[in-house]
Design a protein around this motif. Structure first.
Motif, PDB file in Angstrom:
ATOM      1  N   GLU A   1      -6.776   4.881   2.601  1.00  0.00           N
ATOM      2  CA  GLU A   1      -7.306   4.128   1.373  1.00  0.00           C
ATOM      3  C   GLU A   1      -6.196   3.408   0.717  1.00  0.00           C
ATOM      4  O   GLU A   1      -5.137   3.653   0.656  1.00  0.00           O
ATOM      5  N   ASP A   2      -6.757   2.354  -0.239  1.00  0.00           N
ATOM      6  CA  ASP A   2      -6.018   1.669  -1.092  1.00  0.00           C
ATOM      7  C   ASP A   2      -6.660   2.437  -2.401  1.00  0.00           C
ATOM      8  O   ASP A   2      -7.841   2.355  -2.769  1.00  0.00           O
TER       9      ASP A   2
ATOM     10  N   THR B   1      -1.109   1.357  -1.606  1.00  0.00           N
ATOM     11  CA  THR B   1      -2.170   0.891  -0.379  1.00  0.00           C
ATOM     12  C   THR B   1      -1.899   1.920   0.707  1.00  0.00           C
ATOM     13  O   THR B   1      -0.577   2.339   1.078  1.00  0.00           O
ATOM     14  N   ASP B   2      -2.738   1.881   1.667  1.00  0.00           N
ATOM     15  CA  ASP B   2      -2.448   2.548   2.971  1.00  0.00           C
ATOM     16  C   ASP B   2      -2.147   3.864   2.787  1.00  0.00           C
ATOM     17  O   ASP B   2      -1.091   4.240   3.543  1.00  0.00           O
TER      18      ASP B   2
ATOM     19  N   LEU C   1      -1.054   0.695  -8.029  1.00  0.00           N
ATOM     20  CA  LEU C   1      -1.973   0.518  -6.778  1.00  0.00           C
ATOM     21  C   LEU C   1      -1.012   0.935  -5.653  1.00  0.00           C
ATOM     22  O   LEU C   1       0.092   0.725  -5.412  1.00  0.00           O
TER      23      LEU C   1
ATOM     24  N   THR D   1       2.561  -6.454   2.277  1.00  0.00           N
ATOM     25  CA  THR D   1       1.703  -5.328   1.356  1.00  0.00           C
ATOM     26  C   THR D   1       2.653  -5.557  -0.013  1.00  0.00           C
ATOM     27  O   THR D   1       3.364  -5.985  -0.239  1.00  0.00           O
TER      28      THR D   1
ATOM     29  N   GLN E   1     -10.619   0.936  -1.310  1.00  0.00           N
ATOM     30  CA  GLN E   1     -10.876   0.409   0.216  1.00  0.00           C
ATOM     31  C   GLN E   1     -10.837   1.853   1.055  1.00  0.00           C
ATOM     32  O   GLN E   1      -9.534   2.664   0.711  1.00  0.00           O
TER      33      GLN E   1
ATOM     34  N   GLU F   1      -6.222   2.951  -6.762  1.00  0.00           N
ATOM     35  CA  GLU F   1      -5.643   2.610  -8.026  1.00  0.00           C
ATOM     36  C   GLU F   1      -5.792   3.801  -8.629  1.00  0.00           C
ATOM     37  O   GLU F   1      -6.483   4.440  -9.268  1.00  0.00           O
TER      38      GLU F   1
END
Length: 317
Positions: A251-252, A240-241, A238, A219, A273, A254
């Protein structure tokens, strides 16, 4: 990370000496914390649960959670820079051990923090371009055993410490070579790129981490920092996860935050995401880091007035 670095100032009784003018040209190619650090205005605001609180309705006057997210990101960014650049700051205080045409060498010395290893720092020059590396080897091994824990480069552009550069820390390699990496264990690599030859200045930092079950791939956490004169700053990072919105997926996200030195800031997040893919949220805060405006893209109405957000359009040019 700072305790990973060799104690360059005291390793040898004969480490003293004078710098030549050419030595200083090498040293000025190394990045400084002052040039790269995020300068988000800080307060004594208590921390919150960040993105998880996006599920709850804020009201004007609440502490901005996106400011808190940004403050944590800025602090993590600067702490990593401090640790990474700590060695380079020490190098500036010690004259090189060996001077050759287009090369300076510090060491090799036994590293007290890594028993059984030697350490050295090399810098090579080709015109206005500089390459440098921090290297280790087992004390009993030959010259062919040197390997690089850190590598960096800098291309000067019309001034001292002005140009473009990058640094790479190879943590996976260090673990494989038997070094004690302390709190870095679990990371694969740390990469930093920067430019300060044109406005806005820019710094990018990428953490590559070892996968944790049930994940099978590495990651990344990525930070981008930009700065304009007058204390205007921008941090983009960013996550992630993370659990940013209600739903079955993680979610990812930004986040882009922009701020003034004394009039507050503006931040947005965009879901890259997960649930509500492509959805966004905007939040503004004042000089006391309290919400003045907030709007979710999946809702018709926000809170507060958009006209109360500070003007940070200078970053759009």
């Amino acid at each position: 990370m700072r305790n990973l670095w060799p104690a360059l100032l005291c390793l040898l009784a004969a480490c003293g000496g004078n710098f030549s003018n050419e030595d200083l040209e090498y040293l000025n190619a190394l990045p400084s914390r002052e040039a790269l650090a995020s300068k988000l205005p800080g307060t004594d605001t208590s921390s919150g649960s960040g993105l998880a609180q996006r599920r709850d309705r804020l009201v004007v006057g609440d502490i901005s959670q996106l400011y808190i997210d940004t403050r944590k990101a800025s602090a993590d960014f600067n702490a990593s820079l401090d640790s990474l650049l700590g060695l380079l700051e020490n190098i500036r205080t010690v004259p090189p051990t060996t001077r050759e045409p287009d090369r300076r060498t510090w060491g090799p010395w036994p590293d007290r923090n890594q028993p059984g290893h030697q350490v050295r720092f090399l810098m090579d020059r080709a015109g206005d371009s500089f390459d440098y590396r921090l290297q280790f080897k087992p004390s009993a091994a030959g010259e062919e055993a040197w390997w690089s824990f850190l590598e960096g480069s800098f291309k000067a552009d019309a001034g001292i410490r002005v140009g473009e550069g990058e640094l790479h820390l190879f943590i996976d390699d260090a673990v494989a070579q038997g070094l004690n990496v302390g709190g870095l264990r679990g990371l694969k690599q740390l990469d930093v790129g920067y430019q300060n030859k044109a406005l806005p200045t820019r710094v990018e930092m990428i953490f590559s981490a070892q996968p944790t079950p049930p994940l099978t791939t590495a990651t990344q956490v990525r930070y981008n920092y930009r700065e304009l004169p007058g204390g205007l700053g921008e941090m983009r990072f960013l996550l992630t996860d993370t659990d940013a919105v209600p739903g079955n997926l993680r979610e990812d996200v930004e986040i882009t935050s922009r701020w003034t030195p004394n009039s507050g800031g503006v931040a947005t997040f965009v879901i890259l995401q997960g649930d509500l893919l492509g959805a966004s949220y905007r939040e503004c805060w004042d000089a006391q880091n309290k919400v003045t405006f907030a709007k979710r893209s999946w809702e018709l109405f926000g809170i507060g007035k958009g006209s109360d957000c500070p003007d940070l359009s200078g970053f759009d040019g």
